[in-house]
Design a protein around this motif. Structure first.
Motif, short mmCIF file in Angstrom:
data_model
loop_
_atom_site.label_atom_id
_atom_site.label_comp_id
_atom_site.label_asym_id
_atom_site.label_seq_id
_atom_site.Cartn_x
_atom_site.Cartn_y
_atom_site.Cartn_z
N ASP A 29 0.81 -1.22 0.00
CA ASP A 29 0.00 0.00 0.00
C ASP A 29 0.85 1.27 0.00
O ASP A 29 0.32 2.37 0.07
CB ASP A 29 -0.95 0.00 1.19
N ASN A 31 2.91 2.22 2.35
CA ASN A 31 3.28 2.60 3.71
C ASN A 31 4.48 1.78 4.17
O ASN A 31 4.74 0.69 3.64
CB ASN A 31 2.11 2.37 4.67
N TYR A 33 6.25 -0.29 7.27
CA TYR A 33 5.86 -1.04 8.46
C TYR A 33 7.11 -1.52 9.18
O TYR A 33 8.10 -1.88 8.54
CB TYR A 33 5.01 -2.25 8.09
N TYR A 47 4.38 -0.75 14.00
CA TYR A 47 3.99 0.59 13.56
C TYR A 47 3.86 0.69 12.05
O TYR A 47 4.35 -0.15 11.30
CB TYR A 47 4.99 1.63 14.06
N ARG A 48 3.20 1.76 11.63
CA ARG A 48 3.09 2.11 10.21
C ARG A 48 3.45 3.59 10.07
O ARG A 48 3.04 4.42 10.87
CB ARG A 48 1.65 1.89 9.72
N LEU A 49 4.24 3.89 9.06
CA LEU A 49 4.59 5.26 8.72
C LEU A 49 4.03 5.52 7.34
O LEU A 49 4.42 4.86 6.37
CB LEU A 49 6.12 5.45 8.74
N ASN A 50 3.10 6.47 7.24
CA ASN A 50 2.47 6.70 5.93
C ASN A 50 3.26 7.71 5.10
O ASN A 50 4.26 8.27 5.56
CB ASN A 50 0.99 7.09 6.09
N SER A 51 2.78 7.95 3.89
CA SER A 51 3.49 8.85 2.97
C SER A 51 3.52 10.30 3.47
O SER A 51 4.36 11.08 3.04
CB SER A 51 2.87 8.79 1.58
N HIS A 53 4.32 10.97 6.46
CA HIS A 53 5.28 10.88 7.56
C HIS A 53 4.61 10.85 8.92
O HIS A 53 5.17 11.29 9.91
CB HIS A 53 6.31 12.01 7.51
N LYS A 56 1.98 5.70 13.13
CA LYS A 56 0.80 5.15 13.80
C LYS A 56 1.16 3.82 14.42
O LYS A 56 1.72 2.94 13.76
CB LYS A 56 -0.33 4.97 12.78
N PRO A 104 -2.47 -5.64 7.10
CA PRO A 104 -2.46 -4.18 7.19
C PRO A 104 -3.81 -3.54 6.86
O PRO A 104 -4.03 -2.38 7.17
CB PRO A 104 -1.39 -3.76 6.20
N HIS A 105 -4.72 -4.28 6.28
CA HIS A 105 -6.02 -3.72 5.91
C HIS A 105 -7.13 -4.19 6.83
O HIS A 105 -8.30 -3.92 6.58
CB HIS A 105 -6.36 -4.06 4.46
#
Length: 188
Positions: A29, A31, A33, A47-51, A53, A56, A104-105
Motif C-alpha cells: 500500500d 506505507n 511497516y 507501527y506504520r509510517l504513511n506517505s 510521515h 501510527k 495491514p487492511h
C-alpha cells in the motif's frame, strides 16, 4: 513546536516506541511497516509510517496480552498475500514467543489486525530469529535456543499453524543468531 497543534494522547502513545532492531518494510500500500522491541509502557510496538510521515502504532505488545501475542517483536517479513509476518522474543521469566500475522487492511478492534499463528511450547525452540516465506507458502525460521538439545532449531510453520522442527542444533554448532535467508531463488 510553536504554531503546531498539541499532540493527542494517541500520537504521544505512538511516539513511545524505541530501539528498532530490524529494517522496516515497504508494504504493497506504499506505507512503511516495522517493529520495535521496546515501548513505554509495554513490550514493543508494530507501527506504520504513511506517505505523509505520520507514525501510527498498529499494535502494542503488552504483558497483559503476552500470552496471546507475545512480547518484544524482532522482525517482519512481507508475505505473498500482502500480510506481514513476524516473531516475538518473549523473556526469561515467561516464555511468550510467537509467530504472528498482521493484515495491514484489517479493521479488527483491540488486536489491531494481529493474529497469532503459533505460540512456541517447551521443546519447540526458544527466542525465534524471524521468519521468511518459502515458495510453498510456509514460513521458515530459526530459534536461538531450545529444541531437543537446547541449542536452537530450524523450523517450518504453515500459515494454518502446523509446526515442524527441520533440524535441531547440537554439539559445537548451535545457538544461531540470524534467521533463514533466500539464496538464488531457492528456499532453505
Amino acid at each position: 513546536q510553536k504554531g503546531q497543534p498539541p499532540l493527542t494522547p494517541e500520537q504521544i502513545d505512538d511516539l513511545a516506541a524505541a530501539y528498532p532492531v530490524s529494517a522496516p518494510l515497504l508494504g504493497r500500500d506504499g506505507n512503511i511497516y516495522g517493529v520495535t522491541p521496546t515501548s513505554n509502557p509495554g513490550g514493543g510496538v508494530l507501527y506504520r509510517l504513511n506517505s505523509g510521515h505520520v507514525l501510527k502504532c498498529l499494535h502494542r505488545f503488552k504483558s497483559t496480552g503476552a500470552a496471546t501475542h507475545g512480547l518484544y517483536p524482532s522482525t517482519l517479513t512481507l508475505g505473498s498475500d500482502g500480510s506481514f509476518y513476524g516473531t516475538t522474543q518473549g523473556d526469561d521469566r515467561a516464555r511468550w514467543e510467537t509467530v504472528f500475522q498482521l493484515n495491514p487492511h484489517s479493521t479488527a478492534g483491540a488486536a489491531g489486525g494481529i493474529n497469532t499463528i503459533y505460540q512456541f511450547k517447551p521443546g519447540d525452540g526458544a527466542f525465534p530469529n524471524g521468519v521468511i516465506q518459502g515458495v510453498d507458502g510456509a514460513l521458515y525460521g530459526t530459534t536461538y535456543a531450545g529444541g531437543p538439545s537446547a541449542r536452537g532449531v530450524v523450523f517450518r510453520l504453515t500459515l494454518g499453524g502446523q509446526y515442524k522442527i527441520l533440524h535441531a542444533f547440537g554439539g559445537n554448532a548451535g545457538n544461531p543468531v540470524v534467521g533463514v535467508v533466500k539464496v538464488l531463488q531457492h528456499d532453505f
